[in-house]
Design an enzyme around this catalytic site. Structure first.
Site, PDB file in Angstrom:
ATOM      1  CG  ASP A   2      -2.116  -0.973   1.126  1.00  0.00           C
ATOM      2  OD1 ASP A   2      -1.962  -1.838   0.457  1.00  0.00           O
ATOM      3  OD2 ASP A   2      -2.964  -0.970   1.819  1.00  0.00           O
TER       4      ASP A   2
ATOM      5  CG  HIS B 199       2.336   0.210   3.970  1.00  0.00           C
ATOM      6  ND1 HIS B 199       1.979  -0.781   5.431  1.00  0.00           N
ATOM      7  CD2 HIS B 199       1.000   1.070   3.995  1.00  0.00           C
ATOM      8  CE1 HIS B 199       0.723  -0.603   5.579  1.00  0.00           C
ATOM      9  NE2 HIS B 199       0.245   0.247   4.967  1.00  0.00           N
TER      10      HIS B 199
END
Length: 257
Positions: free
Chosen positions: A82, A227
């Site tokens: 992400d 991430h």
């Protein structure tokens, strides 16, 4: 995508899911029942008249790969990444995934897509999946106005589609913050809402060892969260260098959503 699937009355995957069946109803429905049936046709995933089946899990964001893909192998896991693209960490992440031949799903932020279109093209060219993660990553998305929610979700969807050449099939709300309106808006854009099962909280930079330990708890069917944006992601890259081959040795297979 979801609308077409629901309209056809079939499961999510071609060749994988059984057809949905309707529970019994009176032969002569009342006007109230007729109105309910019309509403259900517009929002089939929220219709309590559908029997339990593959689409039942989509009444909430998907947490498990087998809710999304019932025919997936028992040992399949999905890595989602992400908050990118990022000019430094996304190329490093892509290099790492290529080294271990791991497909992943990148949840992209619209403003960064516009700034780094070549990286988005590289993600798609490498065979990875793309996911809508809003235009500006507002953690208070459920509390925004309806027009703001539509712009955050629809705006990112359109920017990703224009840049990547493929429309995102999935939506992830920032911070896992959901509401019925968010899910309806994502569905209206043909996207499936997805969450995660394993969260190493790498965004908080707890250290390589902590991230590694949490991710090694993954089991077949889990959706993993990592991430490549939002700050220094060196700990995430270091942890994945250990985690990916360790999970592969356990017989788990990485797949894109």
């Amino acid at each position: 995508m979801l609308m077409a699937i629901a309209a056809a009355g079939a499961g999510l995957l071609a060749g994988g899911a059984p057809e949905l069946t309707r529970m019994s109803e009176p032969a002569a429905p009342s006007k109230r029942q007729a109105r309910h049936a019309l509403k259900a046709a517009r929002h089939p995933l929220r219709d309590p008249g559908y029997a339990h089946g593959p689409l039942h899990a989509l009444r909430r964001p998907v947490h498990n790969l087998h809710d999304l893909t019932p025919a997936a192998p028992a040992n399949a896991i999905a890595l989602t990444i992400d908050d990118g693209p990022h000019p430094r960490w996304t190329p490093m992440m892509l290099d790492l995934l290529a080294e271990f031949q791991v497909p992943a799903t990148f949840s992209l932020i619209g403003v960064q897509v516009a700034e780094l279109p070549k990286l988005v093209e590289r993600i798609v060219a490498a065979g990875h999946q793309v996911c809508d993660h809003t235009v500006t990553h507002p953690l208070n998305l459920p509390h925004l106005s309806s027009s703001q929610i539509r712009e955050e979700i629809g705006g990112a969807h359109d920017r990703i589609a224009h840049t990547a050449g493929v429309a995102p099939q999935f939506f992830r709300s920032p911070g896992g913050a959901w509401s019925a309106e968010i899910m309806d808006t994502a569905t209206a854009h043909g996207m499936i809402c997805v969450d995660w099962e394993v969260d190493p909280r790498d965004w908080a930079r707890p250290g390589r060892i902590a991230i590694t330990d949490r991710m090694l708890r993954a089991r077949g069917g889990d959706i993993l969260l990592c991430h490549d944006g939002g700050g220094d992601r060196s700990e995430t890259i270091q942890a994945l260098r250990t985690v990916i081959p360790a999970l592969q040795r356990r017989g788990l297979t990485f797949v894109a959503l």
